[in-house]
Design a protein around this motif. Structure first.
Motif, PDB file in Angstrom:
ATOM      1  N   TRP A   1       8.880   3.020   3.134  1.00  0.00           N
ATOM      2  CA  TRP A   1       9.262   3.819   1.977  1.00  0.00           C
ATOM      3  C   TRP A   1      10.103   5.039   2.353  1.00  0.00           C
TER       4      TRP A   1
ATOM      5  N   GLU B   1      -1.915   5.330  -1.257  1.00  0.00           N
ATOM      6  CA  GLU B   1      -3.182   4.711  -1.643  1.00  0.00           C
ATOM      7  C   GLU B   1      -3.194   3.256  -1.167  1.00  0.00           C
ATOM      8  N   PRO B   2      -4.403   2.654  -1.040  1.00  0.00           N
ATOM      9  CA  PRO B   2      -4.447   1.220  -0.717  1.00  0.00           C
ATOM     10  C   PRO B   2      -3.638   0.441  -1.766  1.00  0.00           C
ATOM     11  N   ASP B   3      -2.826  -0.475  -1.309  1.00  0.00           N
ATOM     12  CA  ASP B   3      -1.925  -1.244  -2.184  1.00  0.00           C
ATOM     13  C   ASP B   3      -0.999  -0.314  -2.962  1.00  0.00           C
ATOM     14  N   GLY B   4      -0.673   0.822  -2.369  1.00  0.00           N
ATOM     15  CA  GLY B   4       0.130   1.837  -3.041  1.00  0.00           C
ATOM     16  C   GLY B   4       1.597   1.484  -3.178  1.00  0.00           C
ATOM     17  N   LEU B   5       2.197   2.151  -4.133  1.00  0.00           N
ATOM     18  CA  LEU B   5       3.628   2.046  -4.405  1.00  0.00           C
ATOM     19  C   LEU B   5       4.115   3.447  -4.761  1.00  0.00           C
TER      20      LEU B   5
ATOM     21  N   ILE C   1       3.514  -3.945 -11.688  1.00  0.00           N
ATOM     22  CA  ILE C   1       3.130  -4.430 -10.357  1.00  0.00           C
ATOM     23  C   ILE C   1       2.173  -3.442  -9.688  1.00  0.00           C
ATOM     24  N   GLY C   2       1.974  -2.294 -10.312  1.00  0.00           N
ATOM     25  CA  GLY C   2       1.042  -1.290  -9.816  1.00  0.00           C
ATOM     26  C   GLY C   2       0.637  -0.358 -10.940  1.00  0.00           C
TER      27      GLY C   2
ATOM     28  N   SER D   1      12.098   3.036  -7.120  1.00  0.00           N
ATOM     29  CA  SER D   1      10.983   2.645  -7.986  1.00  0.00           C
ATOM     30  C   SER D   1      11.351   2.946  -9.429  1.00  0.00           C
TER      31      SER D   1
ATOM     32  N   HIS E   1       0.599   8.297  -4.525  1.00  0.00           N
ATOM     33  CA  HIS E   1       0.371   6.930  -4.980  1.00  0.00           C
ATOM     34  C   HIS E   1       0.863   5.915  -3.959  1.00  0.00           C
ATOM     35  N   ARG E   2       1.892   6.269  -3.232  1.00  0.00           N
ATOM     36  CA  ARG E   2       2.419   5.374  -2.199  1.00  0.00           C
ATOM     37  C   ARG E   2       1.397   5.196  -1.082  1.00  0.00           C
TER      38      ARG E   2
ATOM     39  N   ASP F   1      11.312  -1.333  -1.073  1.00  0.00           N
ATOM     40  CA  ASP F   1      11.245  -0.572   0.177  1.00  0.00           C
ATOM     41  C   ASP F   1      12.446  -0.959   1.034  1.00  0.00           C
TER      42      ASP F   1
END
Length: 173
Positions: A149, A109-113, A94-95, A154, A106-107, A141
């Motif tokens: 978050w 970042e744009p569209d981060g997770l 999913i990422g 994860s 990484h969380r 989340d």
């Protein structure tokens, strides 16, 4: 029931009870039991360390008070196995993030997770080297509004075809 808890807490304080955090487990012979303890987030981990593994390391911590817990398994495998694992997990991800940093980089970042840090890496390594690609397979989340978050989980894999390594991870915080 609340009064019993208060009395127990008072008793512990008065006699000097100590609450020590559990230790990080790195004993590979305990891998099966460690994986079983993380069954809800570790379904993508191998059931046992593959016989083809050239090397393997594990790191596990159940969490303590406000501190999160994790399970991480690092394997060095033949190149063809690494490529097959990457092909399979890339379809489910999913990422996808390039190495470096860790959970918060990484969380954010744009569209981060959230991802993970390199707990099975050499020394106090922190982030993954740039040769790794991190694939998030699952992220939840459980933070409150305005605190994204802050609590959650994860799970995924970090893969380096350059070093023939696969790192499986599961985290809760």
């Amino acid at each position: 029931m609340r009064m019993k808890g208060i009395v127990l807490l008072g008793l512990c304080v008065s006699i000097g009870c100590r609450f020590e955090p559990p230790e990080v487990v790195t004993d590979l012979s305990r891998y099966g039991a460690l994986r079983d303890g993380w069954s809800s987030l570790a379904g993508h981990f191998p059931e046992e360390v593959p016989g083809s593994a050239i090397s393997a390391d594990v790191s596990s911590f159940p969490g303590f008070l406000q501190g999160g817990g994790w399970l991480q398994l690092r394997l060095t495998l033949p190149a063809r196995e690494v490529a097959a694992i990457e092909e399979q997990c890339a379809r489910r991800a999913i990422g996808r993030f390039e190495g470096g940093g860790g959970t918060s980089r990484h969380r954010d970042e744009p569209d981060g997770l959230p991802t993970t840090v390199f707990r099975t890496g050499p020394g106090e390594s922190g982030g993954f080297p740039s040769s790794f690609t991190l694939y998030v397979l699952e992220a939840e989340d459980r933070g409150s509004p305005g605190h994204a978050w802050n609590h959650g989980s994860s799970a995924g894999l970090a893969i380096s075809e350059e070093t023939d390594e696969v790192v499986y991870w599961a985290e809760r915080w």
